[in-house]
Scaffold this motif. Structure first.
Motif, PDB file in Angstrom:
ATOM      1  N   PHE A  52      -2.774   4.585  14.176  1.00 29.13           N
ATOM      2  CA  PHE A  52      -3.274   5.023  13.395  1.00 29.13           C
ATOM      3  C   PHE A  52      -3.409   6.119  12.168  1.00 29.13           C
ATOM      4  CE2 PHE A  52      -7.720   4.882  11.220  1.00 29.13           C
ATOM      5  CZ  PHE A  52      -7.396   3.850   9.998  1.00 29.13           C
ATOM      6  N   GLY A  53      -2.095   5.268  11.160  1.00 26.59           N
ATOM      7  CA  GLY A  53      -2.220   6.286  10.376  1.00 26.59           C
ATOM      8  C   GLY A  53      -2.190   5.540   8.718  1.00 26.59           C
ATOM      9  N   CYS A  54      -2.041   6.708   7.836  1.00 21.86           N
ATOM     10  CA  CYS A  54      -1.416   6.685   6.427  1.00 21.86           C
ATOM     11  C   CYS A  54      -0.283   5.365   6.286  1.00 21.86           C
ATOM     12  CB  CYS A  54      -1.707   7.538   5.790  1.00 21.86           C
ATOM     13  SG  CYS A  54      -1.700   6.715   4.050  1.00 21.86           S
ATOM     14  N   SER A  55      -0.312   4.600   5.235  1.00 27.03           N
ATOM     15  CA  SER A  55       0.500   3.919   5.133  1.00 27.03           C
ATOM     16  C   SER A  55       1.604   4.065   4.190  1.00 27.03           C
ATOM     17  CB  SER A  55      -0.113   1.988   3.736  1.00 27.03           C
ATOM     18  OG  SER A  55      -1.384   1.130   5.028  1.00 27.03           O
ATOM     19  N   ASP A  56       1.492   4.914   4.083  1.00 29.63           N
ATOM     20  CA  ASP A  56       2.916   5.921   2.950  1.00 29.63           C
ATOM     21  C   ASP A  56       3.916   5.539   3.630  1.00 29.63           C
ATOM     22  OD1 ASP A  56       4.283   7.910   2.139  1.00 29.63           O
ATOM     23  OD2 ASP A  56       3.098   8.522   1.548  1.00 29.63           O
ATOM     24  N   HIS A  80      -5.799   5.978   5.721  1.00 28.21           N
ATOM     25  CA  HIS A  80      -6.399   6.194   7.295  1.00 28.21           C
ATOM     26  C   HIS A  80      -7.625   5.694   7.097  1.00 28.21           C
ATOM     27  CE1 HIS A  80      -7.167   9.991   7.741  1.00 28.21           C
ATOM     28  NE2 HIS A  80      -6.086  10.025   7.646  1.00 28.21           N
ATOM     29  N   VAL A  81      -8.572   4.736   6.304  1.00 24.58           N
ATOM     30  CA  VAL A  81      -9.558   4.359   6.232  1.00 24.58           C
ATOM     31  C   VAL A  81      -9.853   2.847   6.914  1.00 24.58           C
ATOM     32  CG1 VAL A  81      -9.599   5.117   3.579  1.00 24.58           C
ATOM     33  CG2 VAL A  81      -9.398   2.924   4.248  1.00 24.58           C
ATOM     34  N   LEU A 105      -2.764  10.236  12.222  1.00 23.71           N
ATOM     35  CA  LEU A 105      -2.082  10.683  11.361  1.00 23.71           C
ATOM     36  C   LEU A 105      -1.997  10.808   9.928  1.00 23.71           C
ATOM     37  CD1 LEU A 105       0.961  11.880  11.965  1.00 23.71           C
ATOM     38  CD2 LEU A 105       1.982   8.585  11.490  1.00 23.71           C
ATOM     39  N   GLY A 106      -2.704  11.633   9.986  1.00 20.30           N
ATOM     40  CA  GLY A 106      -2.960  12.058   8.108  1.00 20.30           C
ATOM     41  C   GLY A 106      -1.583  12.595   7.218  1.00 20.30           C
ATOM     42  N   HIS A 107      -1.132  13.193   6.484  1.00 25.80           N
ATOM     43  CA  HIS A 107       0.525  13.739   5.558  1.00 25.80           C
ATOM     44  C   HIS A 107      -0.431  14.396   4.504  1.00 25.80           C
ATOM     45  CE1 HIS A 107       0.552  10.953   2.708  1.00 25.80           C
ATOM     46  NE2 HIS A 107      -0.015  10.070   2.985  1.00 25.80           N
ATOM     47  N   ASP A 108       0.240  15.247   4.309  1.00 25.50           N
ATOM     48  CA  ASP A 108      -0.183  16.228   2.952  1.00 25.50           C
ATOM     49  C   ASP A 108       0.336  15.670   2.277  1.00 25.50           C
ATOM     50  OD1 ASP A 108       2.663  16.049   2.858  1.00 25.50           O
ATOM     51  OD2 ASP A 108       2.819  18.139   3.504  1.00 25.50           O
ATOM     52  N   SER A 109      -0.274  15.689   0.938  1.00 23.60           N
ATOM     53  CA  SER A 109       0.126  14.937  -0.768  1.00 23.60           C
ATOM     54  C   SER A 109       0.373  12.919  -0.503  1.00 23.60           C
ATOM     55  CB  SER A 109       1.838  14.560  -0.939  1.00 23.60           C
ATOM     56  OG  SER A 109       1.717  16.001  -1.181  1.00 23.60           O
ATOM     57  N   CYS A 110      -1.211  13.129   0.349  1.00 19.10           N
ATOM     58  CA  CYS A 110      -1.478  12.089   0.132  1.00 19.10           C
ATOM     59  C   CYS A 110      -2.982  11.388  -0.989  1.00 19.10           C
ATOM     60  CB  CYS A 110      -3.002  11.813   1.701  1.00 19.10           C
ATOM     61  SG  CYS A 110      -3.624  10.324   1.998  1.00 19.10           S
ATOM     62  N   GLY A 111      -1.926   9.941  -1.336  1.00 17.34           N
ATOM     63  CA  GLY A 111      -2.478   9.569  -2.657  1.00 17.34           C
ATOM     64  C   GLY A 111      -4.048   9.524  -2.008  1.00 17.34           C
ATOM     65  N   ALA A 112      -4.431   8.960  -1.278  1.00 21.75           N
ATOM     66  CA  ALA A 112      -5.816   8.430  -1.360  1.00 21.75           C
ATOM     67  C   ALA A 112      -6.933   8.953  -1.306  1.00 21.75           C
ATOM     68  CB  ALA A 112      -6.042   7.416   0.051  1.00 21.75           C
ATOM     69  N   VAL A 113      -6.046  10.661  -0.536  1.00 26.73           N
ATOM     70  CA  VAL A 113      -6.933  11.862  -0.593  1.00 26.73           C
ATOM     71  C   VAL A 113      -7.754  12.378  -2.194  1.00 26.73           C
ATOM     72  CG1 VAL A 113      -7.611  14.094   0.296  1.00 26.73           C
ATOM     73  CG2 VAL A 113      -6.963  12.352   2.032  1.00 26.73           C
ATOM     74  N   GLY A 114      -5.857  12.343  -2.692  1.00 30.73           N
ATOM     75  CA  GLY A 114      -5.766  12.935  -3.304  1.00 30.73           C
ATOM     76  C   GLY A 114      -6.681  12.122  -5.163  1.00 30.73           C
ATOM     77  N   HIS A 159     -10.392  15.011   6.706  1.00 30.97           N
ATOM     78  CA  HIS A 159     -10.544  13.937   6.802  1.00 30.97           C
ATOM     79  C   HIS A 159     -10.111  12.791   8.000  1.00 30.97           C
ATOM     80  CE1 HIS A 159     -10.145  10.502   5.223  1.00 30.97           C
ATOM     81  NE2 HIS A 159      -8.996   9.846   5.067  1.00 30.97           N
ATOM     82  N   VAL A 160      -9.080  13.907   8.968  1.00 31.79           N
ATOM     83  CA  VAL A 160      -8.429  13.354   9.814  1.00 31.79           C
ATOM     84  C   VAL A 160      -9.697  13.692  10.530  1.00 31.79           C
ATOM     85  CG1 VAL A 160      -6.819  13.952  11.678  1.00 31.79           C
ATOM     86  CG2 VAL A 160      -5.257  13.750   9.150  1.00 31.79           C
ATOM     87  N   ARG A 161     -10.433  14.510  10.638  1.00 33.93           N
ATOM     88  CA  ARG A 161     -11.514  15.514  11.668  1.00 33.93           C
ATOM     89  C   ARG A 161     -12.809  14.147  11.973  1.00 33.93           C
ATOM     90  NH1 ARG A 161     -10.415  20.221  11.304  1.00 33.93           N
ATOM     91  NH2 ARG A 161     -10.904  20.609   9.521  1.00 33.93           N
ATOM     92  N   HIS A 162     -12.513  14.163  10.853  1.00 35.71           N
ATOM     93  CA  HIS A 162     -13.811  12.839  10.226  1.00 35.71           C
ATOM     94  C   HIS A 162     -14.076  11.155  10.508  1.00 35.71           C
ATOM     95  CE1 HIS A 162     -17.407  10.462   7.598  1.00 35.71           C
ATOM     96  NE2 HIS A 162     -16.936   9.886   7.571  1.00 35.71           N
ATOM     97  N   THR A 163     -12.440  10.497  10.393  1.00 34.82           N
ATOM     98  CA  THR A 163     -11.318   9.541  11.493  1.00 34.82           C
ATOM     99  C   THR A 163     -11.433   9.682  12.269  1.00 34.82           C
ATOM    100  OG1 THR A 163     -10.154   9.300   8.805  1.00 34.82           O
ATOM    101  CG2 THR A 163      -9.732   8.539  10.944  1.00 34.82           C
TER     102      THR A 163
END
Length: 213
Positions: A52-56, A80-81, A105-114, A159-163
């Motif tokens: 379950f990851g971000c669509s990036d 990854h909402v 799976l989260g990643h740096d420079s995530c647009g949603a988090v930003g 955010h990953v831990r919260h998910t």
């Protein structure tokens, strides 16, 4: 699947990390991507992990973990909402397909988090359904700030831990599997520049000697 049949959660996690290490070092084997594998998996599937990851577009799971057809059951949304469709898809992978591992799976420079961080700073939120994505990420950003975590990598890890916690809180099916030791949930933070996937959350792998906050 040629390498393993019914892996334990730890087996599945180590298999995933081994593939990522090959990708990082430029020694990818591209397993299970030939005509024979295509024919083998046509009648049924037995993936060893739900991803379950971000669509990036830079987060193509089968590439960064060096896997192939039938290996990963992939669910992706921006940031990854999760909603009912995501929960149902993950439960299908665990309950019906028997996956022993769920990976967030989260990643740096995530647009949603930003965007969520920016919305808290200036009060401006995007229009349309993008706003819904940002609003679902915002609680993670707030939790990170409340804990004094303000660096981008720290916010992402939160955010990953919260998910992971939200997934177990909302899915009784998954929570029961983890409690029984049949499935584990892990959260990974992926670095776009070097391709590494770092463990930042672990629910169910502790008994195997692997842990993360």
């Amino acid at each position: 699947m040629s390498e393993i049949q019914i892996p334990t959660p730890r087996d599945a996690f180590e298999l995933l990390l081994a593939g990522n290490q090959r990708f990082v070092t430029g020694t990818s084997e591209h397993p299970n991507q030939d005509a024979a594998r295509r024919a083998e998996t046509a009648p049924s599937q037995q993936p060893f992990a739900v991803l379950f990851g971000c669509s990036d577009s830079r987060l193509a799971a089968e590439i960064i973990f060096d896997r192939g057809l039938g290996d990963l059951f992939v669910v992706r949304t921006a940031g990854h909402v999760m909603g009912p469709e995501v929960l149902g898809s993950i439960e299908f992978g665990v309950e019906v397909l028997g996956c022993p591992l769920v990976v967030i799976l989260g990643h740096d420079s995530c647009g949603a988090v930003g965007a969520a961080c920016a919305a808290l700073e200036d009060g401006m939120t995007p229009a349309g359904y993008v706003r819904d994505v940002v609003e679902r990420v915002t609680p993670s950003v707030l939790a990170a700030r409340a804990a004094g975590r303000i660096e981008p990598d720290e916010v992402l890890a939160e955010h990953v831990r919260h998910t992971a916690d939200l997934l177990l809180d909302r899915s009784r099916v998954l929570a029961d599997k983890v409690a029984a030791g049949r499935t584990a949930v892990v959260g990974l933070r992926y670095r776009l520049a070097d391709g590494t996937a770092e463990l930042v959350a672990s629910r169910g792998l502790e008994a195997a000697g692997m842990s993360a906050s």
